[in-house]
Design a protein around this motif. Structure first.
Motif, PDB file in Angstrom:
ATOM      1  N   LEU A  33       0.705  -1.356   0.071  1.00 46.96           N
ATOM      2  CA  LEU A  33      -0.137  -0.046   0.038  1.00 46.96           C
ATOM      3  C   LEU A  33       0.823   1.382  -0.056  1.00 46.96           C
ATOM      4  O   LEU A  33       0.705   2.079  -0.736  1.00 46.96           O
ATOM      5  CB  LEU A  33      -1.019   0.033   1.153  1.00 46.96           C
ATOM      6  CG  LEU A  33      -1.765   1.136   1.362  1.00 46.96           C
ATOM      7  CD1 LEU A  33      -2.788   1.302   0.112  1.00 46.96           C
ATOM      8  CD2 LEU A  33      -2.770   1.165   2.489  1.00 46.96           C
ATOM      9  N   PRO A  34       1.963   1.184   0.866  1.00 45.58           N
ATOM     10  CA  PRO A  34       2.470   2.664   0.772  1.00 45.58           C
ATOM     11  C   PRO A  34       3.155   3.010  -0.543  1.00 45.58           C
ATOM     12  O   PRO A  34       3.429   3.975  -0.947  1.00 45.58           O
ATOM     13  CB  PRO A  34       3.710   2.368   1.972  1.00 45.58           C
ATOM     14  CG  PRO A  34       3.023   1.577   2.827  1.00 45.58           C
ATOM     15  CD  PRO A  34       2.125   0.461   1.975  1.00 45.58           C
ATOM     16  N   ALA A  35       3.835   1.707  -1.265  1.00 47.87           N
ATOM     17  CA  ALA A  35       4.393   2.032  -2.272  1.00 47.87           C
ATOM     18  C   ALA A  35       3.386   2.366  -3.780  1.00 47.87           C
ATOM     19  O   ALA A  35       3.597   3.238  -4.493  1.00 47.87           O
ATOM     20  CB  ALA A  35       5.187   0.711  -3.113  1.00 47.87           C
ATOM     21  N   MET A  36       2.392   1.988  -3.550  1.00 47.70           N
ATOM     22  CA  MET A  36       1.156   2.453  -4.460  1.00 47.70           C
ATOM     23  C   MET A  36       0.706   3.733  -4.156  1.00 47.70           C
ATOM     24  O   MET A  36       0.221   4.400  -5.027  1.00 47.70           O
ATOM     25  CB  MET A  36      -0.021   1.282  -4.269  1.00 47.70           C
ATOM     26  CG  MET A  36       0.124  -0.236  -4.743  1.00 47.70           C
ATOM     27  SD  MET A  36       1.183  -0.113  -6.236  1.00 47.70           S
ATOM     28  CE  MET A  36      -0.045   0.307  -7.437  1.00 47.70           C
ATOM     29  N   LEU A  37       0.688   4.049  -3.072  1.00 49.96           N
ATOM     30  CA  LEU A  37       0.353   5.647  -2.651  1.00 49.96           C
ATOM     31  C   LEU A  37       1.367   6.556  -3.353  1.00 49.96           C
ATOM     32  O   LEU A  37       1.353   7.402  -3.779  1.00 49.96           O
ATOM     33  CB  LEU A  37       0.140   5.779  -1.237  1.00 49.96           C
ATOM     34  CG  LEU A  37      -1.039   5.235  -0.340  1.00 49.96           C
ATOM     35  CD1 LEU A  37      -1.068   5.250   0.968  1.00 49.96           C
ATOM     36  CD2 LEU A  37      -2.366   5.651  -1.152  1.00 49.96           C
ATOM     37  N   GLY A  38       2.621   6.242  -2.901  1.00 54.46           N
ATOM     38  CA  GLY A  38       3.594   6.804  -3.630  1.00 54.46           C
ATOM     39  C   GLY A  38       3.695   6.706  -5.180  1.00 54.46           C
ATOM     40  O   GLY A  38       3.941   7.756  -5.732  1.00 54.46           O
ATOM     41  N   LEU A  39       3.314   5.701  -5.750  1.00 53.55           N
ATOM     42  CA  LEU A  39       3.117   5.589  -7.238  1.00 53.55           C
ATOM     43  C   LEU A  39       2.117   6.609  -7.519  1.00 53.55           C
ATOM     44  O   LEU A  39       2.314   7.145  -8.759  1.00 53.55           O
ATOM     45  CB  LEU A  39       2.959   4.251  -7.672  1.00 53.55           C
ATOM     46  CG  LEU A  39       2.888   4.066  -9.181  1.00 53.55           C
ATOM     47  CD1 LEU A  39       4.325   4.624  -9.860  1.00 53.55           C
ATOM     48  CD2 LEU A  39       2.473   2.298  -9.449  1.00 53.55           C
ATOM     49  N   GLY A  40       0.908   6.585  -6.938  1.00 58.18           N
ATOM     50  CA  GLY A  40      -0.186   7.426  -7.227  1.00 58.18           C
ATOM     51  C   GLY A  40       0.280   8.882  -7.294  1.00 58.18           C
ATOM     52  O   GLY A  40       0.047   9.664  -8.219  1.00 58.18           O
ATOM     53  N   PHE A  41       0.921   9.187  -6.302  1.00 55.92           N
ATOM     54  CA  PHE A  41       1.212  10.670  -6.191  1.00 55.92           C
ATOM     55  C   PHE A  41       2.472  11.064  -7.433  1.00 55.92           C
ATOM     56  O   PHE A  41       2.311  12.081  -8.085  1.00 55.92           O
ATOM     57  CB  PHE A  41       1.917  11.078  -5.005  1.00 55.92           C
ATOM     58  CG  PHE A  41       2.157  12.638  -4.561  1.00 55.92           C
ATOM     59  CD1 PHE A  41       1.023  13.312  -4.217  1.00 55.92           C
ATOM     60  CD2 PHE A  41       3.508  13.106  -4.528  1.00 55.92           C
ATOM     61  CE1 PHE A  41       1.409  14.828  -4.195  1.00 55.92           C
ATOM     62  CE2 PHE A  41       3.790  14.424  -4.369  1.00 55.92           C
ATOM     63  CZ  PHE A  41       2.787  15.212  -4.122  1.00 55.92           C
ATOM     64  N   ILE A  42       3.390  10.244  -7.652  1.00 56.96           N
ATOM     65  CA  ILE A  42       3.978  10.418  -8.905  1.00 56.96           C
ATOM     66  C   ILE A  42       3.305  10.628  -9.916  1.00 56.96           C
ATOM     67  O   ILE A  42       3.713  11.315 -10.823  1.00 56.96           O
ATOM     68  CB  ILE A  42       4.986   9.219  -8.497  1.00 56.96           C
ATOM     69  CG1 ILE A  42       6.056   9.560  -7.612  1.00 56.96           C
ATOM     70  CG2 ILE A  42       5.924   9.471  -9.859  1.00 56.96           C
ATOM     71  CD1 ILE A  42       7.200   8.082  -7.347  1.00 56.96           C
ATOM     72  N   MET A  43       2.402   9.539 -10.246  1.00 59.98           N
ATOM     73  CA  MET A  43       1.808   9.664 -11.468  1.00 59.98           C
ATOM     74  C   MET A  43       0.717  11.041 -11.484  1.00 59.98           C
ATOM     75  O   MET A  43       0.823  11.641 -12.741  1.00 59.98           O
ATOM     76  CB  MET A  43       0.884   8.505 -11.631  1.00 59.98           C
ATOM     77  CG  MET A  43       1.417   7.091 -11.807  1.00 59.98           C
ATOM     78  SD  MET A  43       0.453   5.828 -11.891  1.00 59.98           S
ATOM     79  CE  MET A  43      -0.417   6.127 -13.324  1.00 59.98           C
TER      80      MET A  43
END
Length: 400
Positions: A33-43
């Protein structure tokens, strides 16, 4: 006569279907989950950077439309703006296409004046009071200014009533995050700053990966005195602080600008990649498939680029994400010191510096906090994504 023996059927559902390693990497990453949240903000930041001037409230070049009367205004400011057309030659030069707008912004075709809400019109004139941000009990009210209506009309060939011309010339504008010390829209400069932060990270990662892979692969595969020489070079570059190296490269290139900062930051980050590639190469060059390639007579360049380097994809991707975050921080630090991106480009580090100069005032708090928060969130997102990729490429991590 005995019947033929029935064929033995394998039990259904006992064997899992064969999956490529990339399948399990994706499963582990999606389950983090933390990695996906980070990926979402980067996108999200990438989308804002790609759209650029198309989505900015202030789409002037570098979001640099400065209204001195509105300097250091708090978030949520809403003001009326009188737009006075510039001469026809300036308005013709301001015409840009869709791609021109995306790349460099919309040059100003109007002179803008913040005004008070109340105004009045006569048969041929418009009278307004310019907005004054500071009022004291002893200060006299601002005198009215008059403008000829024909000079404000967009189409002078079409006759309109004075009220219609006034309504077309006056528009209401909201500054959601307030204005900086030059009266520029803080939200627009923050959004446009994603272009510089992501751009410098991308260029720095590309330069560091290409240069680091080449030097590390040659050092690890060839060995001998070549390895010792390149390892000594890595050690020397490693011992120099990154900021000092960027300053030296900028002085050598005799320039301080956006692209110089991009290249300078990239040339300081290749050592990490080279050391990782060299270590991986030392362990892989003795593997059986490498010996088989040598026996078959494959050239060394083919062995390195087609067979050895693809086996390092996981560590290189993880390292690239960490270098991305480090490049953003390094650029912000350089711009804060005045050695990176130069005004009026909206670098987040430069915006922090402008807010820092106003600390102790009411405006200094949000002018420092907003770009600082943007830097922190973007760097944190890359770090979370890097940690997630590291766990995803680890076979010991359970699949979610």
């Amino acid at each position: 006569m005995a019947g033929a023996a029935a064929p033995i059927q394998a039990p259904v559902g006992t064997l899992a279907p064969a999956r490529p390693p990339s399948y399990y990497v994706r499963r582990r990453l999606v389950g983090n989950l933390p990695a996906m949240l980070g990926l979402g903000f980067i996108m999200l930041c990438t989308l804002v950077a790609l759209l650029g001037y198309w989505v900015l409230p202030d789409n002037s070049p570098n979001a640099n439309n400065s209204l001195v009367a509105l300097q250091k205004q708090p978030p949520g400011l809403r003001r009326n703006i009188l737009r006075i057309p510039l001469p026809d030659s300036a308005r013709s030069a301001a015409r840009v296409g869709l791609l021109g707008l995306w790349w460099g912004g919309q040059p100003l075709a109007y002179r803008e004046v913040p005004i008070e809400p109340k105004y009045r019109t006569t048969a041929d004139s418009l009278f307004v009071r310019p907005f004054q941000s500071y009022h004291s009990s002893s200060s006299a009210p601002v005198a009215e200014q008059g403008f000829v209506l024909t000079s404000l009309a967009k189409d002078k060939a079409v006759s309109s009533s004075p009220q219609n011309i006034a309504e077309q010339a006056i528009s209401s504008r909201t500054y959601l995050l307030g204005t900086d010390k030059a009266g520029r829209d803080e939200l627009s400069r923050l959004l446009l700053g994603t272009r510089i932060s992501l751009g410098i990270g991308l260029v720095a990662v590309l330069i560091s990966v290409v240069l680091g892979m080449a030097i590390g692969a040659v050092a690890g595969y060839v060995g001998g005195w070549v390895d010792s020489l390149l390892l000594g070079l890595m050690t020397v570059v490693w011992s120099i602080p990154g900021i000092m190296l960027v300053i030296a490269i900028s002085l050598a290139l005799d320039s301080k600008g956006v692209w110089t900062s991009f290249v300078a930051v990239g040339l300081t980050m290749w050592v990490d990649v080279a050391r990782v590639v060299r270590g991986q190469m030392l362990s892989l060059r003795e593997k059986t498939f490498v010996e088989a390639g040598r026996v078959l007579g494959l050239p060394q360049s083919r062995l390195i680029w087609r067979h050895l380097l693809p086996n390092m994809t996981g560590p290189l991707i993880v390292l690239a994400t960490s270098n991305f975050a480090a490049a953003i921080l390094l650029e912000a630090g350089l711009s804060f010191l005045g050695l990176g991106v130069q005004p009026p480009a909206p670098s987040w580090g430069l915006m922090v510096n402008e807010g820092f100069q106003l600390l102790g005032t009411e405006a200094g708090l949000w002018l420092t906090l907003l770009p600082g928060l943007a830097i922190s969130l973007l760097v944190l997102s890359f770090n979370l994504l890097g940690n997630g990729l590291r766990d995803a490429y680890d076979p010991k991590t359970p699949v979610g």
